[in-house]
Design an enzyme around this catalytic site. Structure first.
Site, PDB file in Angstrom:
ATOM      1  N   THR A 191       7.103  24.576 118.935  1.00  0.00           N
ATOM      2  CA  THR A 191       7.853  24.497 117.988  1.00  0.00           C
ATOM      3  C   THR A 191       6.935  24.207 116.566  1.00  0.00           C
ATOM      4  O   THR A 191       5.700  23.961 116.824  1.00  0.00           O
ATOM      5  CB  THR A 191       8.122  22.952 118.010  1.00  0.00           C
ATOM      6  N   ARG A 241      23.159  16.842 117.598  1.00  0.00           N
ATOM      7  CA  ARG A 241      23.313  15.661 118.162  1.00  0.00           C
ATOM      8  C   ARG A 241      22.437  14.690 117.471  1.00  0.00           C
ATOM      9  O   ARG A 241      20.808  15.135 117.138  1.00  0.00           O
ATOM     10  CB  ARG A 241      23.099  15.880 119.943  1.00  0.00           C
ATOM     11  N   TYR A 261      -0.038  28.215 112.889  1.00  0.00           N
ATOM     12  CA  TYR A 261      -0.170  26.649 111.579  1.00  0.00           C
ATOM     13  C   TYR A 261      -1.092  27.275 110.747  1.00  0.00           C
ATOM     14  O   TYR A 261      -1.858  27.998 110.482  1.00  0.00           O
ATOM     15  CB  TYR A 261      -1.780  26.704 112.837  1.00  0.00           C
ATOM     16  N   GLU A 303      10.246  19.519 113.800  1.00  0.00           N
ATOM     17  CA  GLU A 303       9.803  20.185 114.476  1.00  0.00           C
ATOM     18  C   GLU A 303      11.058  21.145 114.771  1.00  0.00           C
ATOM     19  O   GLU A 303      12.587  21.112 115.481  1.00  0.00           O
ATOM     20  CB  GLU A 303       9.350  19.554 116.331  1.00  0.00           C
ATOM     21  N   PHE A 307      15.405  11.950 128.207  1.00  0.00           N
ATOM     22  CA  PHE A 307      16.243  12.731 129.070  1.00  0.00           C
ATOM     23  C   PHE A 307      15.719  12.001 130.502  1.00  0.00           C
ATOM     24  O   PHE A 307      14.771  11.303 130.434  1.00  0.00           O
ATOM     25  CB  PHE A 307      15.760  13.669 129.181  1.00  0.00           C
ATOM     26  N   GLY A 323       0.602  19.629 116.201  1.00  0.00           N
ATOM     27  CA  GLY A 323       1.250  18.652 117.753  1.00  0.00           C
ATOM     28  C   GLY A 323       0.423  18.574 118.545  1.00  0.00           C
ATOM     29  O   GLY A 323      -0.550  19.061 119.055  1.00  0.00           O
ATOM     30  N   ASN A 371       5.067  21.918 113.891  1.00  0.00           N
ATOM     31  CA  ASN A 371       5.658  20.463 113.476  1.00  0.00           C
ATOM     32  C   ASN A 371       5.181  20.364 111.786  1.00  0.00           C
ATOM     33  O   ASN A 371       3.833  20.807 111.359  1.00  0.00           O
ATOM     34  CB  ASN A 371       4.781  19.756 114.748  1.00  0.00           C
TER      35      ASN A 371
END
Length: 315
Positions: A210, A285, A272, A261, A290, A199, A212
């Site tokens: 993360t 959520r 990977y 992610e 942001f 990513g 991905n």
């Protein structure tokens, strides 16, 4: 488990199963009930448990441009079926030839002659043959003609919602951010399986590296942040990890291709190319954009703390 991709040319050792027939997207509790009936019927006649399914899913064949609807890939389905003890998976290619068979031709050429199935189990809503002309009751009669037994399983009721357990109901629960309701119908957490892809590597710069994964071809759960349980299926880091995952298009960075992610808690290493299975445990959520990186990191801290608490409560 032995995987067969054709209904012709099978040896004697791969024929004669007691098989559940269907698409079995998600391998939910209703599917499991059908397979258990096939297992029980097989035990009585000395036949191994089989599953007859189709790839691609007939809906994909007839409407290739429709929105993705699958709950799991073919590989993930095969993995789940192996875990529950299926001995023979007949993953038959759904093509023009198969689609053109009448209900009677399907019962004779595929079930009786090709696979030599001794008993089959289908759901009460089962349809087969060209134009979905055959019903479960028709299959019972055809079984008498061609020498295989048939059991018709009634639809299960999901008591919490008062609706039949179905892949459609599970998709609805996931679309509405209700992974626990999906679990109640599936009998297991809804999982997204696949390889870790390269990513943009933004997460590592934020202190949240993360893994991905693509969700192409799958029904997209509600976009947002989830508490997740992750199984690393292969490689040096194989094992189980808690985590927090973002499902969606990453509005903070102007992305528009949905993916998954996942940040693994208490993990350090390179994933990977590894195969992951990410279970959606709870919806935290929606996606948000942001005001800046500091606000994003503060929210990620809060999401992680909340996810750790949820996962600890689930054991």
């Amino acid at each position: 488990m032995r995987l067969h991709r054709s209904y012709s040319g099978l040896g004697d050792a791969d024929r004669g199963a007691s098989a559940a027939i269907g698409n079995f997207d998600g391998v939910h509790l209703g599917h499991r009930a059908v397979m258990e009936l096939a297992r029980q019927a097989g035990d009585k006649i000395g036949a191994p448990l089989g599953v007859l399914t189709f790839e691609p899913h007939p809906r994909e064949f007839f409407a290739p441009d429709a929105p993705p609807f699958r709950l799991m890939t073919a590989a993930a389905k095969a993995h789940r079926l192996q875990k529950i003890g299926v001995r023979h998976l007949y993953q038959i290619s759904f093509d023009e030839t198969l689609a053109s068979l009448s209900a009677r031709e399907f019962a004779q050429q595929v079930v009786a002659v090709g696979l030599g199935l001794r008993h089959v189990v289908v759901g009460a809503d089962f349809r087969f043959g060209k134009g979905r002309s055959g019903t479960a009751e028709d299959l019972v009669a055809l079984g008498r003609d061609f020498g295989f037994g048939v059991t018709v399983a009634e639809l299960m009721q999901f008591e919490a919602a008062g609706v039949p357990v179905s892949s459609t109901a599970i998709r609805t629960a996931l679309s509405e951010g209700r992974p626990r309701d999906a679990k109640a119908m599936l009998g297991h957490w809804h999982r997204i399986d696949g390889p870790v892809l390269h990513g943009a590597k933004r997460g590592r710069n934020l202190g949240y590296p993360t893994a991905n994964m693509s969700i192409d071809g799958l029904h997209p759960p509600k976009f947002g942040v989830y508490a997740v349980q992750v199984e690393v299926l292969d490689g040096a880091h194989s094992g189980s990890y808690g985590g927090v995952a973002s499902m969606g298009v990453r509005p903070m960075f102007g992305e528009n291709r949905a993916n998954l992610e996942t940040h693994l808690f208490d993990f350090a290493g390179d994933l990977y190319g590894a195969e992951l299975s990410v279970a959606l445990v709870d919806y935290l959520r929606p996606e948000r954009k942001f005001d800046g990186i500091e606000a994003l990191v503060a929210q990620m801290d809060a999401d992680s703390a909340r996810a750790r608490g949820i996962l600890a409560a689930w054991g």
